[in-house]
Scaffold this motif. Structure first.
Motif, PDB file in Angstrom:
ATOM      1  N   MET A  59      29.885  43.338  41.670  1.00  0.00           N
ATOM      2  CA  MET A  59      30.968  42.408  41.173  1.00  0.00           C
ATOM      3  C   MET A  59      31.398  41.662  42.742  1.00  0.00           C
ATOM      4  O   MET A  59      31.942  42.577  43.598  1.00  0.00           O
ATOM      5  CB  MET A  59      32.172  43.037  40.316  1.00  0.00           C
ATOM      6  N   SER A  60      31.340  40.497  42.715  1.00  0.00           N
ATOM      7  CA  SER A  60      31.469  39.744  44.027  1.00  0.00           C
ATOM      8  C   SER A  60      32.965  39.252  44.211  1.00  0.00           C
ATOM      9  O   SER A  60      33.537  38.916  43.034  1.00  0.00           O
ATOM     10  CB  SER A  60      30.421  38.535  44.255  1.00  0.00           C
ATOM     11  N   ALA A  61      33.394  39.435  45.359  1.00  0.00           N
ATOM     12  CA  ALA A  61      34.758  38.685  45.808  1.00  0.00           C
ATOM     13  C   ALA A  61      34.574  37.782  46.829  1.00  0.00           C
ATOM     14  O   ALA A  61      34.331  38.443  48.086  1.00  0.00           O
ATOM     15  CB  ALA A  61      35.975  39.786  46.002  1.00  0.00           C
ATOM     16  N   VAL A  62      34.597  36.604  46.711  1.00  0.00           N
ATOM     17  CA  VAL A  62      34.187  35.547  47.966  1.00  0.00           C
ATOM     18  C   VAL A  62      35.722  35.225  48.299  1.00  0.00           C
ATOM     19  O   VAL A  62      36.432  34.381  47.362  1.00  0.00           O
ATOM     20  CB  VAL A  62      33.362  34.549  47.196  1.00  0.00           C
ATOM     21  N   PRO A  63      35.950  35.003  49.580  1.00  0.00           N
ATOM     22  CA  PRO A  63      37.161  34.281  50.125  1.00  0.00           C
ATOM     23  C   PRO A  63      37.307  32.893  49.493  1.00  0.00           C
ATOM     24  O   PRO A  63      36.473  32.071  49.937  1.00  0.00           O
ATOM     25  CB  PRO A  63      37.111  34.605  51.499  1.00  0.00           C
ATOM     26  N   ASP A  64      38.340  32.767  49.428  1.00  0.00           N
ATOM     27  CA  ASP A  64      38.659  31.241  49.159  1.00  0.00           C
ATOM     28  C   ASP A  64      40.261  30.792  49.296  1.00  0.00           C
ATOM     29  O   ASP A  64      41.148  31.079  48.350  1.00  0.00           O
ATOM     30  CB  ASP A  64      38.503  30.844  47.372  1.00  0.00           C
ATOM     31  N   GLY A  65      40.320  30.491  50.338  1.00  0.00           N
ATOM     32  CA  GLY A  65      41.748  30.026  50.936  1.00  0.00           C
ATOM     33  C   GLY A  65      42.388  31.636  51.016  1.00  0.00           C
ATOM     34  O   GLY A  65      42.162  32.608  51.693  1.00  0.00           O
ATOM     35  N   ASP A  66      43.815  31.677  50.411  1.00  0.00           N
ATOM     36  CA  ASP A  66      44.573  32.918  50.330  1.00  0.00           C
ATOM     37  C   ASP A  66      43.888  33.724  49.391  1.00  0.00           C
ATOM     38  O   ASP A  66      44.743  34.745  49.077  1.00  0.00           O
ATOM     39  CB  ASP A  66      46.065  32.480  50.263  1.00  0.00           C
ATOM     40  N   ASP A  67      42.959  33.247  48.353  1.00  0.00           N
ATOM     41  CA  ASP A  67      42.462  34.223  47.485  1.00  0.00           C
ATOM     42  C   ASP A  67      41.219  34.634  47.475  1.00  0.00           C
ATOM     43  O   ASP A  67      40.527  34.281  48.571  1.00  0.00           O
ATOM     44  CB  ASP A  67      42.517  33.559  46.463  1.00  0.00           C
ATOM     45  N   PHE A  68      40.659  35.543  46.705  1.00  0.00           N
ATOM     46  CA  PHE A  68      39.243  35.858  46.372  1.00  0.00           C
ATOM     47  C   PHE A  68      38.726  35.495  45.168  1.00  0.00           C
ATOM     48  O   PHE A  68      39.763  35.457  44.135  1.00  0.00           O
ATOM     49  CB  PHE A  68      39.261  37.442  46.668  1.00  0.00           C
ATOM     50  N   LEU A  69      37.818  34.699  45.071  1.00  0.00           N
ATOM     51  CA  LEU A  69      37.129  34.365  43.923  1.00  0.00           C
ATOM     52  C   LEU A  69      36.352  35.542  43.408  1.00  0.00           C
ATOM     53  O   LEU A  69      35.255  36.076  43.886  1.00  0.00           O
ATOM     54  CB  LEU A  69      36.544  32.998  44.207  1.00  0.00           C
ATOM     55  N   LEU A  70      36.381  35.799  42.198  1.00  0.00           N
ATOM     56  CA  LEU A  70      35.967  36.878  41.587  1.00  0.00           C
ATOM     57  C   LEU A  70      34.856  36.688  40.294  1.00  0.00           C
ATOM     58  O   LEU A  70      35.017  35.972  39.500  1.00  0.00           O
ATOM     59  CB  LEU A  70      36.820  38.204  40.723  1.00  0.00           C
ATOM     60  N   ASN A  71      33.616  37.366  40.659  1.00  0.00           N
ATOM     61  CA  ASN A  71      32.591  37.215  39.327  1.00  0.00           C
ATOM     62  C   ASN A  71      31.828  38.298  39.367  1.00  0.00           C
ATOM     63  O   ASN A  71      31.489  39.011  40.267  1.00  0.00           O
ATOM     64  CB  ASN A  71      31.781  35.974  39.918  1.00  0.00           C
ATOM     65  N   GLY A  72      31.469  38.668  38.111  1.00  0.00           N
ATOM     66  CA  GLY A  72      31.036  39.811  37.755  1.00  0.00           C
ATOM     67  C   GLY A  72      31.496  40.703  36.639  1.00  0.00           C
ATOM     68  O   GLY A  72      32.393  39.775  35.746  1.00  0.00           O
ATOM     69  N   PHE A  92      35.040  40.999  31.784  1.00  0.00           N
ATOM     70  CA  PHE A  92      34.258  40.075  32.507  1.00  0.00           C
ATOM     71  C   PHE A  92      35.101  39.114  33.359  1.00  0.00           C
ATOM     72  O   PHE A  92      36.079  38.874  33.144  1.00  0.00           O
ATOM     73  CB  PHE A  92      33.536  39.246  31.579  1.00  0.00           C
ATOM     74  N   PHE A  93      34.619  38.925  34.660  1.00  0.00           N
ATOM     75  CA  PHE A  93      35.471  37.999  35.886  1.00  0.00           C
ATOM     76  C   PHE A  93      34.301  36.864  36.039  1.00  0.00           C
ATOM     77  O   PHE A  93      33.417  36.932  36.305  1.00  0.00           O
ATOM     78  CB  PHE A  93      35.610  38.682  36.942  1.00  0.00           C
ATOM     79  N   ASP A  94      35.042  35.530  35.489  1.00  0.00           N
ATOM     80  CA  ASP A  94      34.429  34.390  35.780  1.00  0.00           C
ATOM     81  C   ASP A  94      35.358  33.543  36.641  1.00  0.00           C
ATOM     82  O   ASP A  94      35.929  32.788  36.038  1.00  0.00           O
ATOM     83  CB  ASP A  94      33.806  33.776  34.527  1.00  0.00           C
ATOM     84  N   ASP A  95      35.093  33.433  37.776  1.00  0.00           N
ATOM     85  CA  ASP A  95      35.741  32.715  38.796  1.00  0.00           C
ATOM     86  C   ASP A  95      37.240  32.928  38.638  1.00  0.00           C
ATOM     87  O   ASP A  95      38.246  32.134  38.773  1.00  0.00           O
ATOM     88  CB  ASP A  95      35.665  30.909  38.693  1.00  0.00           C
ATOM     89  N   ALA A  96      37.448  34.311  38.298  1.00  0.00           N
ATOM     90  CA  ALA A  96      38.971  34.835  38.560  1.00  0.00           C
ATOM     91  C   ALA A  96      39.357  34.965  39.912  1.00  0.00           C
ATOM     92  O   ALA A  96      38.634  34.854  40.734  1.00  0.00           O
ATOM     93  CB  ALA A  96      39.019  36.013  37.604  1.00  0.00           C
ATOM     94  N   ARG A  97      40.705  35.010  39.879  1.00  0.00           N
ATOM     95  CA  ARG A  97      41.345  35.092  41.393  1.00  0.00           C
ATOM     96  C   ARG A  97      42.272  36.431  41.396  1.00  0.00           C
ATOM     97  O   ARG A  97      42.786  36.749  40.608  1.00  0.00           O
ATOM     98  CB  ARG A  97      42.058  33.981  41.686  1.00  0.00           C
ATOM     99  N   SER A  98      42.322  36.656  42.800  1.00  0.00           N
ATOM    100  CA  SER A  98      43.349  37.631  42.927  1.00  0.00           C
ATOM    101  C   SER A  98      43.594  37.406  44.614  1.00  0.00           C
ATOM    102  O   SER A  98      42.857  36.997  45.454  1.00  0.00           O
ATOM    103  CB  SER A  98      42.844  39.181  42.868  1.00  0.00           C
ATOM    104  N   ALA A  99      44.917  37.777  44.879  1.00  0.00           N
ATOM    105  CA  ALA A  99      45.125  37.191  46.244  1.00  0.00           C
ATOM    106  C   ALA A  99      44.570  38.260  47.348  1.00  0.00           C
ATOM    107  O   ALA A  99      44.757  39.347  47.021  1.00  0.00           O
ATOM    108  CB  ALA A  99      46.889  37.139  46.218  1.00  0.00           C
ATOM    109  N   ARG A 100      44.359  37.642  48.534  1.00  0.00           N
ATOM    110  CA  ARG A 100      44.019  38.584  49.557  1.00  0.00           C
ATOM    111  C   ARG A 100      45.134  39.725  49.851  1.00  0.00           C
ATOM    112  O   ARG A 100      44.738  40.834  50.575  1.00  0.00           O
ATOM    113  CB  ARG A 100      43.739  37.669  50.699  1.00  0.00           C
ATOM    114  N   SER A 101      46.456  39.195  49.611  1.00  0.00           N
ATOM    115  CA  SER A 101      47.519  40.133  49.728  1.00  0.00           C
ATOM    116  C   SER A 101      47.298  41.541  48.992  1.00  0.00           C
ATOM    117  O   SER A 101      47.914  42.488  48.850  1.00  0.00           O
ATOM    118  CB  SER A 101      48.641  39.591  49.749  1.00  0.00           C
TER     119      SER A 101
END
Length: 403
Positions: A144-157, A217-226
């Motif tokens: 399951m991937s978490a890719v940085p996107d600004g102040d968030d991570f973009l989650l897929n998996g 399932f996570f499809d371009d879900a988000r979570s803050a880097r904090s």
């Protein structure tokens, strides 16, 4: 090791007994007695947590500054024993007994201030996102991937076997933030809000008929880097710390002793005069006593500042396999009356969508006979979750025996 309780400890146990007797309602006792899995009915569990929180007992094992009690290891054990003897339901371990410890140990001041009080009240209810369809016992292979996107991570998996995902509003996940030669590197421990676009929960029907677990399932879900606990790419250390609490962070023997005693009473008529079954029950009692001696020994060490450490693996093996054995004995005692699928005889830990309750609520046999096979099916997972028992034996072979 002195196994005699001091006068102060005996008085403490009596105090806990009185508090628990006052807090437990008939409905809560019925919820515990009728539980068909390791998890009671969600509403029963949350009601009980609220009552414990009102008494300051929801999380006594936490540090006092976070809402816990400054107890000795002996007091923690006595509290667990009195809770089991009182017939109290359990509370969901994901928040109070698991992720709270890593937030306290690895989290920032802001994370501790936000999450810990809300875990205590139940406002924040966590589920665990570790296993994936291709990454179970080999957890380090998760994708399951978490890719940085600004102040968030973009989650897929996706995650699987996620207990209480349908009730949770947060999930703590292990996610892949980078790739390295060693798969344990590049994993991050991340808290993710469930109530957002891109998060889909698909319940799984277990062999007991209950939908306690789910795929998420996570499809371009988000979570803050904090929401990262610890450091990015270094979540494996955090995950191992949490697993100590999942595998061996509590006293199992008192609850297992009560289950053996309860089975002895229930089987009094169906197995009366059966000496072979009596011997099996006696052996189960002996195994509980052995587990209690080990837990007390570790308790004594904890009082001197020693860590449970690798012994958590031994406790996990012993407690889960003993719990499974007790359910096997219960099915044997239930006999033919336990063959019918009757989850309405108890209080399942989740929805049972494939079952139609008889209009008059009729139950073949006694309720315990109907509940016995459901508990048997649920306990099959015990030797798999928190790291399969085969993995635990490998850990012990390497760390203790040097093999």
């Amino acid at each position: 090791m002195n196994l005699d309780w001091s006068d102060e400890e005996t008085a403490f146990a009596a105090e806990m007994r009185d508090i628990l007797a006052h807090a437990l309602t008939p409905e809560l006792r019925a919820g515990a007695e009728g539980a068909t899995s390791v998890y009671p009915d969600h509403h029963v569990s949350m009601d009980w947590q609220a009552r414990l929180h009102a008494e300051g007992l929801a999380a006594p094992h936490w540090l006092p500054e976070h809402g816990g009690r400054d107890w000795t290891p002996a007091q923690y054990y006595l509290y667990a024993r009195e809770r089991a003897r009182a017939g109290a339901p359990s509370v969901s371990p994901m928040g109070i007994h698991m992720v709270a410890h890593v937030i306290a140990a690895f989290g920032t001041d802001e994370q501790r201030a936000y999450f810990l009080p809300r875990i205590l009240t139940g406002e924040v209810f966590f589920c665990q996102g570790y296993s994936e369809p291709g990454s179970g016992s080999d957890l380090a292979s998760l994708q399951m991937s978490a890719v940085p996107d600004g102040d968030d991570f973009l989650l897929n998996g996706s995650k699987i076997w996620t207990t209480h995902a349908s009730e949770a509003n947060w999930i703590f996940c292990l996610v892949r933030t980078s790739k390295h030669e060693r798969p344990q590197q590049g994993i991050t421990f991340l808290l993710v809000p469930m109530d957002q676009p891109g998060v889909t929960v698909r319940p799984l029907t277990m062999i007991s008929g209950e939908q306690i677990q789910a795929e998420v399932f996570f499809d371009d879900a988000r979570s803050a880097r904090s929401n990262v606990i610890g450091e990015v790419d270094r979540g494996w250390t955090v995950a191992k710390y949490l697993l100590e609490f999942e595998r061996g962070g509590s006293a199992h023997a008192p609850a297992l002793a009560m289950r053996v005693d309860s089975l002895a009473r229930q089987a009094g008529e169906t197995m009366a005069g059966d000496q072979v079954f009596a011997q099996k029950l006696a052996r189960a009692r002996i195994r509980v006593d052995i587990l209690e001696m080990i837990e007390l020994k570790l308790l004594s060490g904890a009082g001197q500042g020693e860590s449970v450490g690798v012994m958590a693996s031994m406790l996990k093996i012993m407690s889960t396999e003993l719990a499974q054995h007790i359910t096997e004995l219960a099915c044997e005692a239930a006999g033919p009356a336990g063959l019918a699928f009757q989850p309405h005889a108890g209080m399942p830990g989740a929805e049972v969508p494939v079952h139609v309750v008889p209009a008059d609520g009729y139950v073949t046999g006694e309720p315990w006979q109907a509940i016995a096979p459901l508990r048997y099916f649920n306990e099959r997972a015990g030797s798999i979750y928190a790291g399969s028992n085969e993995i635990q034996r490998n850990i012990l072979a390497k760390a203790v025996l040097g093999l």
